[in-house]
Design a protein around this motif. Sequence first.
Motif, PDB file in Angstrom:
ATOM      1  N   ARG A  67      73.332  18.935  96.738  1.00 53.98           N
ATOM      2  CA  ARG A  67      74.003  18.629  98.015  1.00 53.98           C
ATOM      3  C   ARG A  67      73.689  17.205  98.490  1.00 53.98           C
ATOM      4  NH1 ARG A  67      72.063  23.611  98.069  1.00 53.98           N
ATOM      5  NH2 ARG A  67      70.181  23.179  99.247  1.00 53.98           N
ATOM      6  N   GLN A  68      72.631  16.605  97.948  1.00 55.67           N
ATOM      7  CA  GLN A  68      72.265  15.237  98.322  1.00 55.67           C
ATOM      8  C   GLN A  68      72.902  14.204  97.401  1.00 55.67           C
ATOM      9  OE1 GLN A  68      67.998  14.766  98.907  1.00 55.67           O
ATOM     10  NE2 GLN A  68      67.835  16.872  99.628  1.00 55.67           N
ATOM     11  N   GLY A  69      73.714  14.658  96.447  1.00 58.11           N
ATOM     12  CA  GLY A  69      74.449  13.739  95.589  1.00 58.11           C
ATOM     13  C   GLY A  69      73.750  13.325  94.309  1.00 58.11           C
ATOM     14  N   PHE A  70      72.642  13.967  93.963  1.00 57.03           N
ATOM     15  CA  PHE A  70      71.940  13.647  92.718  1.00 57.03           C
ATOM     16  C   PHE A  70      72.661  14.340  91.566  1.00 57.03           C
ATOM     17  CE2 PHE A  70      68.714  12.876  95.927  1.00 57.03           C
ATOM     18  CZ  PHE A  70      68.146  11.688  95.481  1.00 57.03           C
ATOM     19  N   ALA A  71      73.303  13.541  90.708  1.00 56.02           N
ATOM     20  CA  ALA A  71      74.159  14.067  89.646  1.00 56.02           C
ATOM     21  C   ALA A  71      73.463  14.015  88.286  1.00 56.02           C
ATOM     22  CB  ALA A  71      75.458  13.270  89.592  1.00 56.02           C
ATOM     23  N   PRO A  72      73.025  15.157  87.757  1.00 59.70           N
ATOM     24  CA  PRO A  72      72.435  15.149  86.413  1.00 59.70           C
ATOM     25  C   PRO A  72      73.432  14.624  85.383  1.00 59.70           C
ATOM     26  CG  PRO A  72      71.965  17.221  87.520  1.00 59.70           C
ATOM     27  CD  PRO A  72      72.979  16.490  88.360  1.00 59.70           C
ATOM     28  N   PHE A  73      72.919  13.831  84.428  1.00 59.33           N
ATOM     29  CA  PHE A  73      73.786  13.290  83.380  1.00 59.33           C
ATOM     30  C   PHE A  73      73.249  13.586  81.992  1.00 59.33           C
ATOM     31  CE2 PHE A  73      70.698   9.969  84.096  1.00 59.33           C
ATOM     32  CZ  PHE A  73      70.416   9.512  82.826  1.00 59.33           C
ATOM     33  N   GLY A  74      72.060  14.168  81.909  1.00 53.05           N
ATOM     34  CA  GLY A  74      71.457  14.464  80.616  1.00 53.05           C
ATOM     35  C   GLY A  74      70.475  15.602  80.746  1.00 53.05           C
ATOM     36  N   GLU A  75      69.894  15.966  79.603  1.00 49.07           N
ATOM     37  CA  GLU A  75      68.977  17.098  79.584  1.00 49.07           C
ATOM     38  C   GLU A  75      67.917  16.900  78.500  1.00 49.07           C
ATOM     39  OE1 GLU A  75      69.406  21.956  79.274  1.00 49.07           O
ATOM     40  OE2 GLU A  75      71.074  20.693  78.689  1.00 49.07           O
ATOM     41  N   VAL A  76      66.699  17.267  78.823  1.00 49.82           N
ATOM     42  CA  VAL A  76      65.623  17.281  77.841  1.00 49.82           C
ATOM     43  C   VAL A  76      65.875  18.488  76.944  1.00 49.82           C
ATOM     44  CG1 VAL A  76      63.131  17.475  77.489  1.00 49.82           C
ATOM     45  CG2 VAL A  76      64.022  16.204  79.462  1.00 49.82           C
ATOM     46  N   VAL A  77      65.876  18.285  75.631  1.00 48.22           N
ATOM     47  CA  VAL A  77      66.247  19.362  74.713  1.00 48.22           C
ATOM     48  C   VAL A  77      65.083  19.817  73.844  1.00 48.22           C
ATOM     49  CG1 VAL A  77      68.683  18.706  74.664  1.00 48.22           C
ATOM     50  CG2 VAL A  77      67.123  17.725  72.991  1.00 48.22           C
ATOM     51  N   ASP A  78      65.326  20.908  73.159  1.00 46.51           N
ATOM     52  CA  ASP A  78      64.371  21.505  72.225  1.00 46.51           C
ATOM     53  C   ASP A  78      63.027  21.720  72.913  1.00 46.51           C
ATOM     54  OD1 ASP A  78      66.397  21.454  70.287  1.00 46.51           O
ATOM     55  OD2 ASP A  78      65.813  19.466  69.607  1.00 46.51           O
ATOM     56  N   ASP A  79      61.937  21.256  72.310  1.00 47.68           N
ATOM     57  CA  ASP A  79      60.622  21.461  72.903  1.00 47.68           C
ATOM     58  C   ASP A  79      60.195  20.286  73.785  1.00 47.68           C
ATOM     59  OD1 ASP A  79      60.237  19.625  70.886  1.00 47.68           O
ATOM     60  OD2 ASP A  79      58.507  20.634  70.003  1.00 47.68           O
ATOM     61  N   GLY A  80      61.152  19.461  74.182  1.00 52.72           N
ATOM     62  CA  GLY A  80      60.853  18.275  74.973  1.00 52.72           C
ATOM     63  C   GLY A  80      60.191  18.542  76.306  1.00 52.72           C
ATOM     64  N   MET A  81      60.522  19.669  76.945  1.00 52.51           N
ATOM     65  CA  MET A  81      59.891  19.961  78.234  1.00 52.51           C
ATOM     66  C   MET A  81      58.416  20.301  78.067  1.00 52.51           C
ATOM     67  SD  MET A  81      61.685  19.186  80.790  1.00 52.51           S
ATOM     68  CE  MET A  81      60.714  19.891  82.116  1.00 52.51           C
ATOM     69  N   GLU A  82      58.006  20.743  76.880  1.00 54.66           N
ATOM     70  CA  GLU A  82      56.577  20.944  76.626  1.00 54.66           C
ATOM     71  C   GLU A  82      55.854  19.604  76.730  1.00 54.66           C
ATOM     72  OE1 GLU A  82      55.745  23.086  73.016  1.00 54.66           O
ATOM     73  OE2 GLU A  82      57.326  24.563  73.437  1.00 54.66           O
ATOM     74  N   VAL A  83      56.515  18.534  76.301  1.00 56.00           N
ATOM     75  CA  VAL A  83      55.953  17.188  76.412  1.00 56.00           C
ATOM     76  C   VAL A  83      55.955  16.745  77.869  1.00 56.00           C
ATOM     77  CG1 VAL A  83      56.230  14.773  75.742  1.00 56.00           C
ATOM     78  CG2 VAL A  83      56.647  16.587  74.066  1.00 56.00           C
ATOM     79  N   VAL A  84      57.077  16.919  78.555  1.00 54.95           N
ATOM     80  CA  VAL A  84      57.185  16.511  79.963  1.00 54.95           C
ATOM     81  C   VAL A  84      56.143  17.231  80.812  1.00 54.95           C
ATOM     82  CG1 VAL A  84      58.704  16.503  81.994  1.00 54.95           C
ATOM     83  CG2 VAL A  84      59.629  15.911  79.744  1.00 54.95           C
TER      84      VAL A  84
END
Length: 115
Positions: A58-75
């Motif tokens: 609602r604040q206008g933050f538009a996702p344009f990509g995504e962390v894939v596979d096991d990448g969120m384990e790194v994040v």
Amino acid sequence: FVAQFGLPAKPQAKLDNIRDDPVKVSNKRGTIVFATAGPNTRTSQLFINYKDNAFLDRQGFAPFGEVVDDGMEVVDKFFAGYGESPNQGQITNSGNTYLDAKFPKLTKIVKAKIE
């Protein structure tokens, strides 16, 4: 709630703003989004959502990509102990010289792959 990054490692002139995109998908865990300071103020700063943050839609933050596979384990391993402490103005003016001196545990992204 997010991991923000993208200010230059070396001091440089202010970047031109990027116009906003419409929000087409929700700010879910793992989505990548431009940070803003208001409408049409995007530059080089991005963030990754640590959790579902639908209120950002609602604040206008538009996702344009995504962390894939096991990448969120790194994040999820990014050092979060400094919170909001690094001063963005000092980062802009001094880059990694400031960050290395004041925030030695800060996680740095040195390589990313776009598919």
